[in-house]
Design a protein around this motif. Sequence first.
Motif, short mmCIF file in Angstrom:
data_model
loop_
_atom_site.label_atom_id
_atom_site.label_comp_id
_atom_site.label_asym_id
_atom_site.label_seq_id
_atom_site.Cartn_x
_atom_site.Cartn_y
_atom_site.Cartn_z
N LEU A 176 12.16 28.74 33.87
CA LEU A 176 11.32 29.94 33.87
C LEU A 176 10.91 30.35 35.29
N ASN A 177 10.44 29.39 36.09
CA ASN A 177 10.02 29.79 37.45
C ASN A 177 11.18 30.34 38.28
N PRO A 178 12.33 29.66 38.32
CA PRO A 178 13.45 30.26 39.08
C PRO A 178 14.21 31.33 38.29
N MET A 179 13.79 31.57 37.03
CA MET A 179 14.48 32.55 36.17
C MET A 179 15.98 32.27 36.18
N ASP A 180 16.31 31.00 35.89
CA ASP A 180 17.69 30.53 36.05
C ASP A 180 18.35 30.32 34.69
N SER A 181 19.14 31.28 34.29
CA SER A 181 19.80 31.19 32.98
C SER A 181 20.80 30.03 32.93
N ALA A 182 21.30 29.60 34.09
CA ALA A 182 22.29 28.51 34.10
C ALA A 182 21.68 27.18 33.67
N ALA A 183 20.35 27.05 33.74
CA ALA A 183 19.70 25.80 33.36
C ALA A 183 19.21 25.79 31.91
N VAL A 184 19.38 26.89 31.21
CA VAL A 184 18.84 27.01 29.85
C VAL A 184 19.38 25.93 28.92
N GLU A 185 20.67 25.63 28.99
CA GLU A 185 21.26 24.72 28.00
C GLU A 185 20.81 23.27 28.15
N ARG A 186 20.19 22.93 29.30
CA ARG A 186 19.62 21.58 29.45
C ARG A 186 18.34 21.41 28.65
N PHE A 187 17.68 22.52 28.31
CA PHE A 187 16.34 22.43 27.71
C PHE A 187 16.23 23.07 26.33
N SER B 61 17.51 24.32 22.62
CA SER B 61 18.44 23.98 21.54
C SER B 61 19.40 25.13 21.24
N PRO B 62 20.65 24.81 20.85
CA PRO B 62 21.56 25.89 20.41
C PRO B 62 21.03 26.63 19.19
N ASP B 63 20.15 25.97 18.43
CA ASP B 63 19.58 26.61 17.23
C ASP B 63 18.17 27.17 17.50
N TYR B 64 17.91 27.49 18.74
CA TYR B 64 16.59 27.98 19.20
C TYR B 64 16.07 29.12 18.31
N ILE B 65 14.85 28.94 17.83
CA ILE B 65 14.19 29.97 17.01
C ILE B 65 13.14 30.66 17.87
N GLN B 66 13.35 31.93 18.10
CA GLN B 66 12.52 32.72 19.01
C GLN B 66 11.60 33.63 18.20
N HIS B 67 10.29 33.46 18.35
CA HIS B 67 9.34 34.30 17.60
C HIS B 67 8.76 35.44 18.44
N ASN B 68 9.04 35.47 19.74
CA ASN B 68 8.57 36.61 20.54
C ASN B 68 9.09 37.90 19.94
N GLN B 69 8.17 38.84 19.68
CA GLN B 69 8.54 40.05 18.95
C GLN B 69 9.53 40.93 19.68
N MET B 70 9.43 40.92 21.01
CA MET B 70 10.20 41.87 21.80
C MET B 70 11.53 41.29 22.29
N ALA B 71 11.77 40.01 21.94
CA ALA B 71 13.02 39.37 22.38
C ALA B 71 14.04 39.43 21.26
N PRO C 242 16.77 37.52 19.12
CA PRO C 242 16.75 36.10 18.76
C PRO C 242 17.85 35.29 19.44
N GLY C 243 17.60 33.98 19.58
CA GLY C 243 18.64 33.05 19.98
C GLY C 243 18.68 32.72 21.47
N ARG C 244 19.46 31.67 21.78
CA ARG C 244 19.53 31.12 23.13
C ARG C 244 20.26 32.03 24.10
N GLU C 245 21.32 32.68 23.63
CA GLU C 245 22.07 33.57 24.53
C GLU C 245 21.21 34.75 24.97
N ALA C 246 20.38 35.25 24.05
CA ALA C 246 19.49 36.36 24.41
C ALA C 246 18.47 35.92 25.46
N LEU C 247 18.05 34.66 25.39
CA LEU C 247 17.12 34.14 26.40
C LEU C 247 17.78 34.14 27.78
N LYS C 248 19.04 33.73 27.82
CA LYS C 248 19.75 33.75 29.12
C LYS C 248 19.83 35.17 29.67
#
Lengths: 129, 129
Positions: B22-33, B35-45, B47-53
Amino acid sequence: MSRTAQEEANLKLVLDMFEHVLNPMDSAAVERFISPDYIQHNQMAAPGREALKAFLDMIREQTPEAVHDVKRAFVDGDHVTVHYHVRRWPGDPGWAVIDIFRIEGGMIAEHWDVMQDVVDGGPNPISQF
Amino acid sequence: MSRTAQEEANLKLVLDMFEHVLNPMDSAAVERFISPDYIQHNQMAAPGREALKAFLDMIREQTPEAVHDVKRAFVDGDHVTVHYHVRRWPGDPGWAVIDIFRIEGGMIAEHWDVMQDVVDGGPNPISQF
């Protein structure tokens, strides 16, 4: 679960406060739960316990049908987190709120919160809660 | 403190994610932390891990000086709460945010949050944080 008896007591204190103060918006029950030295971090609230009582009296008059629907709650030592849905009247999309409380001497001594409008029809089909 | 070793590990996982994702806004580090089955409840996002990247790539481009200043963090079993201050650029009043994460199998599996503008000059002289 790994909660200690003290943590269970702290969590129960906060959930009891929701039941007896926040849900009924009952200022008369505030002194059973809230420390006289209550530190209020909500930006829009006046500081202190007396201001909290006045706030409860105001919202009970303005929105007597308001509900505070607790979705999940956690405790870590003397801090309790509560995630809940405020609806001011039937059909209100309402607010998502997360409160953090600090417990000291069996009373709620400090409070931080973040509030956000619940928006229908955003890009995420998954519930806010 | 009464935290178990597993709770300490869950809290560290989330704080490490703040440091490395989050601090470096580094999408390349997302998969270390996350889950591939990430459940995102933020209303404006979306869903899913790829969308977070994609979101991280976007905010790094739009607000490269953004900071995520953690004020307090708690753990209760497999849930971690973090209260922090986002400032998108120097001098930005920013947002107050509380995140709740659920940890499963050593990864962040689910996320709820509430965000609010920080407002200067409200009735409460005490800090939002």
